[in-house]
Motif scaffolding. Structure first.
Motif, PDB file in Angstrom:
ATOM      1  N   UNK A 445      15.017 -17.313  32.638  1.00  0.00           N
ATOM      2  CA  UNK A 445      15.965 -16.477  33.379  1.00  0.00           C
ATOM      3  C   UNK A 445      15.261 -15.443  34.267  1.00  0.00           C
ATOM      4  N   UNK A 446      13.971 -15.587  34.479  1.00  0.00           N
ATOM      5  CA  UNK A 446      13.226 -14.638  35.297  1.00  0.00           C
ATOM      6  C   UNK A 446      12.724 -15.309  36.566  1.00  0.00           C
ATOM      7  N   UNK A 447      12.318 -14.482  37.537  1.00  0.00           N
ATOM      8  CA  UNK A 447      11.629 -15.028  38.704  1.00  0.00           C
ATOM      9  C   UNK A 447      10.298 -15.617  38.250  1.00  0.00           C
ATOM     10  N   UNK A 448       9.819 -16.616  39.012  1.00  0.00           N
ATOM     11  CA  UNK A 448       8.556 -17.283  38.699  1.00  0.00           C
ATOM     12  C   UNK A 448       8.555 -17.905  37.304  1.00  0.00           C
ATOM     13  N   UNK A 449       9.678 -18.496  36.933  1.00  0.00           N
ATOM     14  CA  UNK A 449       9.763 -19.232  35.668  1.00  0.00           C
ATOM     15  C   UNK A 449       8.743 -20.364  35.672  1.00  0.00           C
ATOM     16  N   UNK A 450       8.076 -20.562  34.528  1.00  0.00           N
ATOM     17  CA  UNK A 450       7.089 -21.636  34.465  1.00  0.00           C
ATOM     18  C   UNK A 450       6.999 -22.192  33.054  1.00  0.00           C
ATOM     19  N   UNK A 451       6.407 -23.381  32.965  1.00  0.00           N
ATOM     20  CA  UNK A 451       5.979 -23.952  31.687  1.00  0.00           C
ATOM     21  C   UNK A 451       4.561 -24.472  31.883  1.00  0.00           C
ATOM     22  N   UNK A 452       3.606 -24.079  31.044  1.00  0.00           N
ATOM     23  CA  UNK A 452       2.251 -24.620  31.168  1.00  0.00           C
ATOM     24  C   UNK A 452       2.241 -26.117  30.894  1.00  0.00           C
ATOM     25  N   UNK A 453       1.433 -26.844  31.638  1.00  0.00           N
ATOM     26  CA  UNK A 453       1.366 -28.289  31.463  1.00  0.00           C
ATOM     27  C   UNK A 453       0.930 -28.636  30.049  1.00  0.00           C
ATOM     28  N   UNK A 454      -0.007 -27.890  29.488  1.00  0.00           N
ATOM     29  CA  UNK A 454      -0.465 -28.215  28.144  1.00  0.00           C
ATOM     30  C   UNK A 454       0.629 -27.985  27.103  1.00  0.00           C
ATOM     31  N   UNK A 455       1.498 -27.002  27.328  1.00  0.00           N
ATOM     32  CA  UNK A 455       2.635 -26.777  26.430  1.00  0.00           C
ATOM     33  C   UNK A 455       3.599 -27.957  26.516  1.00  0.00           C
ATOM     34  N   UNK A 456       3.842 -28.423  27.730  1.00  0.00           N
ATOM     35  CA  UNK A 456       4.730 -29.569  27.928  1.00  0.00           C
ATOM     36  C   UNK A 456       4.229 -30.783  27.141  1.00  0.00           C
ATOM     37  N   UNK A 457       2.925 -31.033  27.198  1.00  0.00           N
ATOM     38  CA  UNK A 457       2.350 -32.198  26.530  1.00  0.00           C
ATOM     39  C   UNK A 457       2.317 -32.014  25.016  1.00  0.00           C
ATOM     40  N   UNK A 458       1.946 -30.827  24.561  1.00  0.00           N
ATOM     41  CA  UNK A 458       1.932 -30.565  23.116  1.00  0.00           C
ATOM     42  C   UNK A 458       3.338 -30.712  22.539  1.00  0.00           C
ATOM     43  N   UNK A 459       4.326 -30.201  23.259  1.00  0.00           N
ATOM     44  CA  UNK A 459       5.704 -30.295  22.782  1.00  0.00           C
ATOM     45  C   UNK A 459       6.164 -31.739  22.725  1.00  0.00           C
ATOM     46  N   UNK A 460       5.797 -32.531  23.729  1.00  0.00           N
ATOM     47  CA  UNK A 460       6.218 -33.937  23.749  1.00  0.00           C
ATOM     48  C   UNK A 460       5.682 -34.683  22.522  1.00  0.00           C
ATOM     49  N   UNK A 461       4.450 -34.401  22.138  1.00  0.00           N
ATOM     50  CA  UNK A 461       3.871 -35.049  20.961  1.00  0.00           C
ATOM     51  C   UNK A 461       4.602 -34.628  19.689  1.00  0.00           C
ATOM     52  N   UNK A 462       4.936 -33.351  19.597  1.00  0.00           N
ATOM     53  CA  UNK A 462       5.684 -32.868  18.433  1.00  0.00           C
ATOM     54  C   UNK A 462       7.063 -33.513  18.389  1.00  0.00           C
ATOM     55  N   UNK A 463       7.724 -33.601  19.543  1.00  0.00           N
ATOM     56  CA  UNK A 463       9.057 -34.223  19.577  1.00  0.00           C
ATOM     57  C   UNK A 463       8.988 -35.694  19.165  1.00  0.00           C
ATOM     58  N   UNK A 464       7.976 -36.401  19.611  1.00  0.00           N
ATOM     59  CA  UNK A 464       7.844 -37.811  19.262  1.00  0.00           C
ATOM     60  C   UNK A 464       7.760 -37.977  17.742  1.00  0.00           C
ATOM     61  N   UNK A 465       6.881 -37.191  17.125  1.00  0.00           N
ATOM     62  CA  UNK A 465       6.741 -37.319  15.678  1.00  0.00           C
ATOM     63  C   UNK A 465       7.975 -36.802  14.935  1.00  0.00           C
ATOM     64  N   UNK A 466       8.591 -35.751  15.471  1.00  0.00           N
ATOM     65  CA  UNK A 466       9.800 -35.206  14.834  1.00  0.00           C
ATOM     66  C   UNK A 466      10.935 -36.217  14.833  1.00  0.00           C
TER      67      UNK A 466
END
Length: 472
Positions: A445-466
């Protein structure tokens, strides 16, 4: 199948994941009530994003359903028995307004310093696509599962949740048995406070050496207003010096004034603060309440301005307002004054007060306090209210998700209760799970919203196993 290297599987799909995410981030999916039609219930942007998301699922071989452009889903495991349990995954395609203060175009996603910048990058298109790829990995590896999966995407999560109200009434399917929403943070969100917006109503009458013609501030009730605009006239002598003195007196807030004097001796004044998520108002600087404080100091006499600039100013726990409450388990109430509308010729001016409240209090108790405020002519409630929600740690949904988080991160999992509202609460056995990690910078909800690429990838791996552990 437990020997799957989920991180390696995600890494192999990194470029495709980012490309698909960019295709969603490029769509301005802000709610736009001015363009509502039967075909675009929240405006064309959310529909376009929903259609894009469902097209990605269709491309990947899933059966998709669009429920009248309110929400949609795709399913996996249709070959399983009809009585198989259903895991629901809830995401959303709508975003809050971009607002101002961006260093890059909010709907032209770009990667800088390892971070993807765009509105929706962290709330919720980035986490949605991380979760989507988690399931995509299981599908492409043909991992056997015993539970069906229904991945649901809404289009009105940031406003009134009218998308989910409509979806559940019209989809023609039983609710999922349990599920999660990738729309918050790790290790887990298994409790959410209640959420109600109550509107303070005022007359337009105001007296004083400075006359207030209009006042507007805020884009959404669940956002801290980044800026506010007032039109004033009357005793404006030395106004620039007053601007400078006010900024200096509040130097720690980094306030910024803009002003323009028209030929009819009316002045437009804009004050900039800093936006933040309305569930964490202390992280922002409410430009509307600070502008009201300034107007109160230079001679505007109005209950609207007095309440906005003195009582609501920096009152994040509702202490000055009189609605403060704290529960030992769920924590303290939080308050965000999110949208301000005032015209001197109008009799129904409003301030939207959004409260995130724990168990032990309720919207009626909040109402009783607000209606007693001096100068308030009426108080009304938003049509949609969320009551407090909690899933115990002992539930296998919670314990399984925490186990996966601990395995992949090496960090100890623990329960969390937040003021934010997520689609996780749509189910009795529903939680929010990721994608922010402890210590991450929150730019939702802020200006310059971002997600780090490494967070995106780490989360995807966690979601897959979850997903695998929940549905195996």
């Amino acid at each position: 199948m437990t020997n799957i290297d989920f991180k390696a599987e995600v890494a192999a799909r990194k470029e495709a994941l980012i490309a698909d995410l960019f295709s969603l981030l490029e769509i301005n999916s802000e709610r736009d009530d001015s363009q509502v039609t039967p075909e675009t219930p929240f405006g064309p942007g959310p529909v376009k994003a929903l259609e894009k998301f469902l097209s990605l699922a269709a491309r990947d071989g899933y059966a998709t359903t669009n429920v009248d452009n309110y929400a949609g889903h795709f399913t996996y495991g249709d070959d399983l028995p009809d009585d198989a349990e259903v895991l629901g995954i809830f995401a959303h395609m709508d975003v809050v307004p971009a607002g101002s203060g961006w260093d890059s175009a909010p709907y032209s996603p770009e990667i800088r310093d390892g971070k993807i910048y765009a509105r929706g990058a962290s709330d919720d298109k980035g986490p949605t696509m991380a979760c989507y790829y988690g399931l995509k990995i299981l599908k492409e590896l043909n991992v056997p599962l015993t539970k069906k999966i229904r991945f649901i995407a809404g289009t009105d999560e940031e406003s009134g949740w009218g998308d989910m109200d409509y979806y559940f009434k019209h989809v023609g399917l039983p609710d999922p048995d349990f599920g999660f929403s990738p729309d918050a943070e790790f290790p887990i969100i298994n409790g959410e406070k209640g959420n109600i917006t109550e509107y303070l109503h005022f007359s337009g009458e105001n007296i004083g050496s400075v006359h207030l013609h209009s006042f507007t501030g805020g884009l959404r009730e669940n956002m801290v207003p980044e800026s506010a605009t007032a039109i004033i006239s009357g005793d404006l002598e030395g106004i620039q010096a007053k601007f400078d003195a006010f900024v200096q007196a509040n130097a720690d807030k980094n306030l910024k004034f803009e002003s323009e004097l028209a030929s009819d001796d009316k002045m437009t004044v804009i004050l900039h603060g800093r936006s933040a998520h309305g569930a964490m108002p202390e992280k922002g600087v409410n430009g509307a309440t600070y502008l009201a404080k300034f107007l109160d100091e230079i001679g505007v006499v109005s209950p609207f301005i007095k309440i906005a600039g003195t009582i609501l100013l920096e009152d994040h726990a509702g202490e000055k307002l009189g609605v403060a409450f704290e529960d030992p388990k769920m924590g303290a109430l939080s308050m965000n004054a999110g949208v301000f509308k005032f015209e001197d010729s109008a009799s129904n001016n409003t301030i939207a007060v959004n409260c995130r409240y724990p168990q032990g209090t309720d919207s009626d108790k909040i109402y009783e306090v607000l209606i007693a405020l001096a100068g308030v002519t009426a108080v009304t409630k938003s049509a949609h209210e969320h009551t407090p929600h909690y899933v115990p740690m002992e539930d296998t949904l919670v314990s399984t998700l925490l186990s996966v988080y601990e395995k992949q991160t090496g960090l100890k999992g623990h329960e969390q209760i937040i003021g934010g509202g997520t689609f996780g609460r749509l189910l009795k056995r529903g939680v929010a799970f990721g994608a922010m990690f402890p210590g991450d910078i929150d730019t939702m909800h802020q200006a310059n919203e971002f997600i780090p690429v490494d967070v995106l990838l780490r989360a995807a791996a966690i979601y897959a196993e979850a997903i695998y552990e929940l549905a195996k």
